[in-house]
Structures are given as structure tokens and as C-alpha cells.
Design an enzyme around this catalytic site. Structure first.
Site, PDB file in Angstrom:
ATOM      1  N   ARG A  63     -13.445  55.986 -15.312  1.00 22.44           N
ATOM      2  CA  ARG A  63     -12.726  54.716 -15.265  1.00 22.44           C
ATOM      3  C   ARG A  63     -12.582  54.052 -16.631  1.00 22.44           C
ATOM      4  O   ARG A  63     -11.482  53.694 -17.060  1.00 22.44           O
ATOM      5  CB  ARG A  63     -13.447  53.715 -14.339  1.00 22.44           C
ATOM      6  CG  ARG A  63     -13.161  53.873 -12.883  1.00 22.44           C
ATOM      7  CD  ARG A  63     -14.395  53.500 -12.071  1.00 22.44           C
ATOM      8  NE  ARG A  63     -15.416  54.497 -12.358  1.00 22.44           N
ATOM      9  CZ  ARG A  63     -15.520  55.639 -11.682  1.00 22.44           C
ATOM     10  NH1 ARG A  63     -14.753  55.855 -10.668  1.00 22.44           N
ATOM     11  NH2 ARG A  63     -16.408  56.552 -12.014  1.00 22.44           N
ATOM     12  N   THR A  64     -13.714  53.854 -17.317  1.00 21.73           N
ATOM     13  CA  THR A  64     -13.692  53.074 -18.560  1.00 21.73           C
ATOM     14  C   THR A  64     -12.827  53.755 -19.605  1.00 21.73           C
ATOM     15  O   THR A  64     -12.027  53.119 -20.295  1.00 21.73           O
ATOM     16  CB  THR A  64     -15.135  52.897 -19.076  1.00 21.73           C
ATOM     17  OG1 THR A  64     -15.953  52.465 -17.986  1.00 21.73           O
ATOM     18  CG2 THR A  64     -15.214  51.901 -20.197  1.00 21.73           C
ATOM     19  N   LYS A 119     -23.206  69.957 -33.587  1.00 20.44           N
ATOM     20  CA  LYS A 119     -23.722  70.668 -34.763  1.00 20.44           C
ATOM     21  C   LYS A 119     -24.692  69.793 -35.557  1.00 20.44           C
ATOM     22  O   LYS A 119     -25.063  70.131 -36.676  1.00 20.44           O
ATOM     23  CB  LYS A 119     -22.552  71.087 -35.666  1.00 20.44           C
ATOM     24  CG  LYS A 119     -21.523  71.958 -34.977  1.00 20.44           C
ATOM     25  CD  LYS A 119     -20.333  72.183 -35.913  1.00 20.44           C
ATOM     26  CE  LYS A 119     -19.132  72.703 -35.157  1.00 20.44           C
ATOM     27  NZ  LYS A 119     -17.884  72.536 -35.914  1.00 20.44           N
ATOM     28  N   ARG A 153     -18.677  54.346 -26.108  1.00 18.68           N
ATOM     29  CA  ARG A 153     -19.735  54.474 -25.089  1.00 18.68           C
ATOM     30  C   ARG A 153     -20.804  55.376 -25.669  1.00 18.68           C
ATOM     31  O   ARG A 153     -20.500  56.446 -26.218  1.00 18.68           O
ATOM     32  CB  ARG A 153     -19.187  55.070 -23.793  1.00 18.68           C
ATOM     33  CG  ARG A 153     -20.309  55.430 -22.827  1.00 18.68           C
ATOM     34  CD  ARG A 153     -19.831  55.704 -21.444  1.00 18.68           C
ATOM     35  NE  ARG A 153     -19.400  54.485 -20.782  1.00 18.68           N
ATOM     36  CZ  ARG A 153     -19.110  54.418 -19.480  1.00 18.68           C
ATOM     37  NH1 ARG A 153     -19.203  55.496 -18.730  1.00 18.68           N
ATOM     38  NH2 ARG A 153     -18.719  53.290 -18.933  1.00 18.68           N
ATOM     39  N   HIS A 198     -22.510  46.471 -20.523  1.00 18.58           N
ATOM     40  CA  HIS A 198     -21.187  47.059 -20.270  1.00 18.58           C
ATOM     41  C   HIS A 198     -20.238  45.854 -20.140  1.00 18.58           C
ATOM     42  O   HIS A 198     -19.814  45.482 -19.044  1.00 18.58           O
ATOM     43  CB  HIS A 198     -21.239  47.883 -18.985  1.00 18.58           C
ATOM     44  CG  HIS A 198     -20.050  48.770 -18.751  1.00 18.58           C
ATOM     45  ND1 HIS A 198     -18.894  48.712 -19.512  1.00 18.58           N
ATOM     46  CD2 HIS A 198     -19.834  49.737 -17.812  1.00 18.58           C
ATOM     47  CE1 HIS A 198     -18.029  49.601 -19.049  1.00 18.58           C
ATOM     48  NE2 HIS A 198     -18.573  50.233 -18.026  1.00 18.58           N
TER      49      HIS A 198
HETATM   50  N1   CP Z   1     -17.643  51.719 -14.101  1.00 21.48           N
HETATM   51  C1   CP Z   1     -17.733  52.652 -15.058  1.00 21.48           C
HETATM   52  O1   CP Z   1     -18.214  52.403 -16.179  1.00 21.48           O
HETATM   53  O2   CP Z   1     -17.281  53.893 -14.678  1.00 21.48           O
HETATM   54  P1   CP Z   1     -17.199  55.171 -15.636  1.00 21.48           P
HETATM   55  O3   CP Z   1     -18.626  55.573 -15.947  1.00 21.48           O
HETATM   56  O4   CP Z   1     -16.456  56.216 -14.868  1.00 21.48           O
HETATM   57  O5   CP Z   1     -16.496  54.759 -16.892  1.00 21.48           O
END
Ligand code: CP
Length: 309
Positions: A59-60, A87, A109, A137
Site C-alpha cells: 500500500r504505502t 553487497k 521505509r 508511520h
Molecule cells: N499500511 C501499510 O503500511 O501497508 P504496507 O506495509 O503494505 O505498506
């Protein structure tokens, strides 16, 4: 134009209520844009954004990429799984190499808490945290706040329970900060072992009985058990967890009011939530995903306005 008080979006904790209001208000405009036949604006034609994903995401990652493209930014994508990180290249070396290609903004991320802040203090680019380990998040919390406000008109005075693995959840921490700043009351619900001891210091209520939590709330945000972050066993079995903290239709329908069901995804159907609840008309799970694009457009747009061009 109103401005954010921050140069990077590393967490909700360092945003003001006015920052959150500004992001949500800007996202309302972008939601109209992405529902038009032509879903694109030329705002960021001169901006290049790198999406650095050192951890899995569906999603993100897609949502950020779509948001960037809807704003007409140039986009490069990096995934640690098939990169020179394998590496032995460090985070700073990887990022500096990407920035040498004249990148203006980094969406990252990373599995380590604090990674986005670490990066923001060392690189000459705007940084957006797309999830840093068990820490924050922020864009998930903002899209959750946007979605609740869209349903209930306001966050002020609304009661939100976050159910599940609070200890390992960056979504829970960012939601607690965001909802409280916007005037909502927050409760967490789950097994004692999955609720950190410090949580009461954040001013949230704690409940270990799911029915009581649901009777209290206007909104229930059901979280996934994050087995990949659990180094020890926190409960006897998923079956037992599901019996005590899983939400099924029978329990939902037995409440004497209609509550809103949310989930940040990915869902483990049959564990924290049954399919008939996830797919019910009380669930706004897919609206959350839709709103994620508009909210991320707002975050990118507002931070990009601080880039010297
Ligand atoms: N909600 C969320 O962060 O989903 P993903 O881990 O798929 O990005």
C-alpha cells in the site's frame, strides 16, 4: 500559502495541530483532483523523488508512487532486496549515491526506528518517513485521521480504540499522537503482553476486554499481529488470540450502536478480523487506501514548497 512547521516528515510527534490541519485540508483538495477524469496536476514538474524501501510494502509504496506521479514529479524507485545493500553498502552511502543524481526528496521505509530522522539530519533533501521499524508511520496516521473525519465530520471528542499488537506497531504510536493532537480520545486493547507499560503515560486508556472496548468506541482500528517483529512468544496461539481479540460479525452485530471498522493492512483474515467484518459496510478499509493517495500528495506538496528552486 500556509507552511508546515517542519522541513521533513519523520513523525507525527513533532507536528503541531496546525500542521495536521493543513495536511488534511490540502488532502481534501487533492482528493477532488484524483476523482476528476484528469487525475493529475503539474505542481511538481521540476521535482525528483526517490522512494527507498528497505522493508516490504504494498500500500504505502504504491500510494506514494501514485501520489508523486499525480503531482507530475519524476520518480525513482529503490528496493533493498535487489540492490547493492546486499553487497554491504550502508544507508548513508546508498542515499548519497542516489542524491548525487539530483534527487530533491526521499521517501523511506526502513526496519530501524529513527532511520528517517537520522537520514534527514545528514542529507540535503526533504525526507518523508514511510515507516521506521516499530517507531512511527506518520502518513498512515494522517490518512486514518482524514478517513475518520470524512466519516464523522470531526475528530474532536471522538473515541477510537486501537486493537492488537500495540508493542510492535508504528501505526499505533503515530495514530495515538495524531488522534490526541486532533482532540480524539484513544484507547488501546489487546493482551497485556502486547501493550507496552509506558502506554498509559501517553494518556491513552487501556482495556483488555474487546467487547468493553467496542462498546466504548466510535471507531475500531484493528491491527495485524506482527509476527515478523516478535522475537519471543507473546501469546499461546493465533487461535487463542483470535478468540479473545479477533472481531467477528456476531460480536459486531451484538453492539447496540454502529461503529466504524478500520485496518491499516495487510489484513490477516480470520485472525484479527473475519472476512465478513472486513468486507462489511461498516468497514472503511478500502476508503483508507484511497485517501492515502490524497494525503500523501498533500504531504509531498507541502514539503516540496520548502525546497529552494
Ligand atoms: N499500511 C501499510 O503500511 O501497508 P504496507 O506495509 O503494505 O505498506
Amino acid at each position: 500559502m500556509d507552511n508546515l512547521s517542519v522541513d521533513h516528515l519523520t513523525g507525527i510527534n513533532n507536528l503541531t495541530k496546525a500542521d495536521i490541519e493543513l495536511i488534511l485540508k490540502t488532502a481534501e483538495t487533492f482528493k477532488q483532483v484524483i476523482n476528476r477524469p484528469i487525475k493529475k496536476v503539474p505542481s511538481l514538474r521540476d521535482i525528483t523523488i526517490a522512494n527507498l524501501f528497505f522493508e516490504n510494502s504494498t500500500r504505502t509504496r504504491l500510494s506514494f508512487e501514485l501520489a508523486e506521479k499525480r503531482l507530475s514529479a519524476d520518480v525513482v524507485n529503490f528496493s533493498a532486496a535487489n540492490s547493492s545493500v546486499k553487497k554491504g553498502e550502508t544507508l548513508i552511502d546508498t542515499t548519497n549515491n542516489i542524491l548525487s543524481m539530483k534527487v530533491d526528496m526521499v521517501v523511506m521505509r526502513h526496519p530501524n526506528p529513527g532511520a528517517a530522522k537520522f537520514l534527514s539530519e545528514r542529507v540535503n533533501a526533504r525526507v518523508i518517513n514511510a515507516g521506521d521499524g516499530t517507531h512511527e508511520h506518520p502518513t498512515q496516521a494522517l490518512l486514518d485521521a482524514f478517513s475518520i473525519r470524512e466519516q464523522l465530520g470531526t475528530l474532536e471528542g471522538k473515541k477510537v480504540v486501537i486493537v492488537g499488537d500495540i508493542t510492535h506497531s508504528r501505526v499505533a504510536l503515530s495514530n495515538i499522537y495524531c488522534l490526541q493532537k486532533m482532540g480524539a480520545e484513544v484507547m488501546v486493547c489487546g493482551p497485556t503482553t502486547l501493550i507496552p507499560k509506558y502506554i498509559a503515560e501517553l494518556g491513552v486508556k487501556v482495556e483488555h476486554n474487546l467487547r468493553k472496548a467496542l462498546e466504548w468506541c466510535d471507531v475500531a482500528n484493528m491491527l495485524r499481529i506482527q509476527l515478523e517483529r516478535q522475537d519471543i512468544k507473546y501469546f499461546p496461539s493465533l487461535r487463542e488470540y483470535s478468540m479473545l481479540f479477533g472481531l467477528d460479525k456476531k460480536l459486531l452485530d451484538s453492539l447496540d450502536k454502529r461503529i466504524i471498522i478500520m485496518h491499516p493492512g495487510p489484513i490477516n483474515r480470520g485472525v484479527e478480523i473475519t472476512s465478513d467484518v472486513a468486507d462489511s459496510d461498516q468497514s472503511i478499509i478500502l476508503q483508507q487506501v484511497e485517501n492515502g493517495v490524497a494525503v500523501r500528495m498533500a504531504c509531498i506538496y507541502l514539503l516540496a514548497s520548502k525546497i529552494e528552486r
